[in-house]
Design an enzyme around this catalytic site. Structure first.
Site, PDB file in Angstrom:
ATOM      1  N   SER A 164      -3.463 -15.019  12.811  1.00 20.23           N
ATOM      2  CA  SER A 164      -2.466 -16.079  12.756  1.00 20.23           C
ATOM      3  C   SER A 164      -2.217 -16.431  11.298  1.00 20.23           C
ATOM      4  O   SER A 164      -2.948 -16.010  10.400  1.00 20.23           O
ATOM      5  CB  SER A 164      -3.014 -17.316  13.469  1.00 20.23           C
ATOM      6  OG  SER A 164      -4.187 -17.744  12.788  1.00 20.23           O
ATOM      7  N   LYS A 165      -1.205 -17.237  11.118  1.00 23.78           N
ATOM      8  CA  LYS A 165      -0.843 -17.639   9.767  1.00 23.78           C
ATOM      9  C   LYS A 165      -2.022 -18.315   9.058  1.00 23.78           C
ATOM     10  O   LYS A 165      -2.301 -18.062   7.893  1.00 23.78           O
ATOM     11  CB  LYS A 165       0.352 -18.600   9.852  1.00 23.78           C
ATOM     12  CG  LYS A 165       1.083 -18.693   8.549  1.00 23.78           C
ATOM     13  CD  LYS A 165       2.435 -19.340   8.686  1.00 23.78           C
ATOM     14  CE  LYS A 165       2.937 -19.560   7.279  1.00 23.78           C
ATOM     15  NZ  LYS A 165       4.190 -19.052   6.953  1.00 23.78           N
TER      16      LYS A 165
END
Ligand code: GLU
Length: 504
Positions: free
Chosen positions: A259-260
């Site tokens: 994920s970011k």
């Protein structure tokens, strides 16, 4: 694994230009590139831009630019051209039409007139009956007359691929995963061409991989379920499929899909933070590839020489940003030894980005940044470390209340600082040796140990109890800043009263 790689190798990276190049995509591109270079083959870029609504030329240009920045080069692509072009899917419509015609003529594909509403109703029914949705085959065996009738009624057909009935198990000998089997009964007839005539991914991908003479498809595991469909199409065309290698999924350190928060941002974000391309590609290589000797630092020529796709792991690869930061530090130190200006440029750019430097950077300011970088030494893994460890070089001191409480509020500190200020202020030359002598002299005069002056000086000048060497940082800050900060600290201590803490 057991697969030998023989003959000419041609690989490709086939991005859809619907966003910036993210680390996952760059990682994929990198392995295709590395594999081709290892076997002295060719590496191709193909732009999969059939999704007209989401693809943009600007993203295509950005992806190309970011791949170049990483040091990845290609033998054929949309910008360089080549013998199997065009290399943009939107420019290859005629080829898709031609090949759709071939499949149709062979009965391997058929027009489907089902409306969106009909398909939606089928799907809802499947859900209601707790079974997986598959195309019901309403248009699979229509007669010519039935087709004409639907067309006369104004229906426009999509084209569906006919999964052959009674087909034996589809076997994929994956270079990374080994043997993977797929039951054809799990596949339903899938759309290969929309009613507007544009091709869908699975179909265009096969036509292009064959047309561009790809020998090896290296891509993410999320495409594994497409592979049996694509193999059936190769078979319908009478072509031998390419070899495939599906790379493991990329996870964050939390072991969830990257994920970011755990590092899945664009390559240009990494560039903006001052990550070095050589560190990124070294890091990419070690996500999924486990060289037997456990070595971690490789130059690009080393990687090309040593890389074996057979040494790729099957299980998920973890994107560990701490490891990347460590690796960047190694490369940052090497870059500094080789060409300090390269590192100073990165730090200047970062400080401007953070508004810690503004406007035109004069030669004096640049030289100041250079001195700060020099005393950071091995602490500098990323340009941001200059701020982490030395923000006080670029903005007024922000006092850490705990440091103030512990160090500056002790009795007699204001006097000691005043002595140090006088000694430093009287220095005719601002050298390391002179600064050290002045500070030690002030301690001796005050009848205290050197550390009793050194600790308060550090807090007064930096706001913190830890940081780069004190005499070095005094030298770099310069006389004017040092005296002004000491005046301010002394005034703060005094205004707060004998034992109270000054406020930052
Ligand atoms: N355009 C596809 C993607 O970006 C390419 C997949 C493939 O390599 O076949 O996921």
């Amino acid at each position: 694994m057991t697969q030998e790689v023989t003959g000419q190798v041609r690989t490709r990276y086939a991005p859809s230009p619907t966003g910036y190049l993210h680390v996952g995509g760059a990682w994929m591109a990198f392995f295709n590139w590395l594999f081709a270079r290892h076997y002295q083959g060719q590496f191709v870029i193909r732009i999969e831009d059939t999704d007209r609504d989401r693809s943009t030329e600007a993203f295509e240009a950005a992806i190309i630019e970011d791949l170049r920045w990483l040091g990845i080069d290609w033998d054929e692509g949309p910008d360089t051209g080549g013998p199997y072009g065009p290399y943009r899917q939107t420019e290859r419509s005629a080829l898709y039409h031609e090949h759709a015609g071939i499949l149709r003529a062979r009965g391997a594909a058929y027009p489907c007139y089902c409306t969106r509403e009909e398909l939606e109703a089928d799907r809802e029914q499947a859900i209601a009956e707790h079974r997986p949705y598959r195309y019901v085959g309403r248009c699979r065996n229509l007669s010519e007359a039935e087709r004409r009738q639907r067309e006369a009624g104004g229906r426009v057909a999509t084209l569906r691929f006919r999964v052959p009935e009674g087909h034996p198990t589809i076997v994929v000998e994956d270079l990374v995963l080994g043997r993977v089997e797929f039951a054809p009964a799990d596949l339903d007839d899938f759309i290969i061409q929309r009613s507007d005539g544009t091709p869908l991914y699975n179909f265009a991908n096969v036509v292009d991989d064959r047309g561009m003479q790809m020998t090896h498809i290296v891509r993410g595991s999320e495409h594994l379920s497409n592979t049996p469909r694509q193999f059936l199409m190769y078979e319908a065309f009478g072509w031998a499929p390419p070899r495939v290698a599906h790379l493991p999924v990329l996870l964050g350190v939390d072991r969830k899909k990257l994920s970011k928060r755990h590092g899945d941002t664009s390559v240009r974000d990494y560039a903006r933070l001052g990550y070095l391309p050589e560190a990124l590609v070294n890091f990419f290589a070690l996500m999924g590839w486990y060289p037997e000797d456990g070595r971690e630092l490789f130059t690009v020529p080393d990687l090309i020489e040593r890389f074996r796709i057979e040494e790729m792991g099957k299980s998920a690869a973890v994107f560990d940003i701490q490891k990347l930061n460590w690796m960047n530090g190694e490369y940052m130190q090497a870059a500094y030894r080789e060409n300090p200006d390269r590192v100073i440029d990165l730090v200047v750019a970062f400080l401007k980005d953070e508004h810690l430097l503004n406007g035109e950077v004069s030669p004096d300011v640049r030289a100041y940044v250079g001195r700060v970088v020099a005393i950071m030494g091995e602490r500098l893994r990323l340009p941001g470390d200059v701020v982490t460890y030395g923000e006080f070089f670029f903005r007024d001191v922000a006092y850490d209340p705990e440091a103030v409480q512990k160090v500056l509020s002790a009795p007699g500190v204001a006097n000691l600082l005043r002595r140090a200020r006088a000694a430093l202020g009287a220095l005719p030359s601002w050298t390391l040796a002179a600064i050290e002598a002045a500070v030690r002299g002030a301690a001796a005069q005050g009848g205290v140990a050197a550390k009793d002056v050194i600790h308060p000086l550090r807090v007064a000048l930096t706001g913190k109890t830890v940081g780069p060497g004190l005499f070095e940082l005094i030298e770099v800050l310069g006389k004017e800043r040092v005296l002004a900060r000491l005046d301010r600290a002394i005034a703060l201590i005094e205004s707060a009263g004998p034992s109270a803490a000054p406020r930052g």
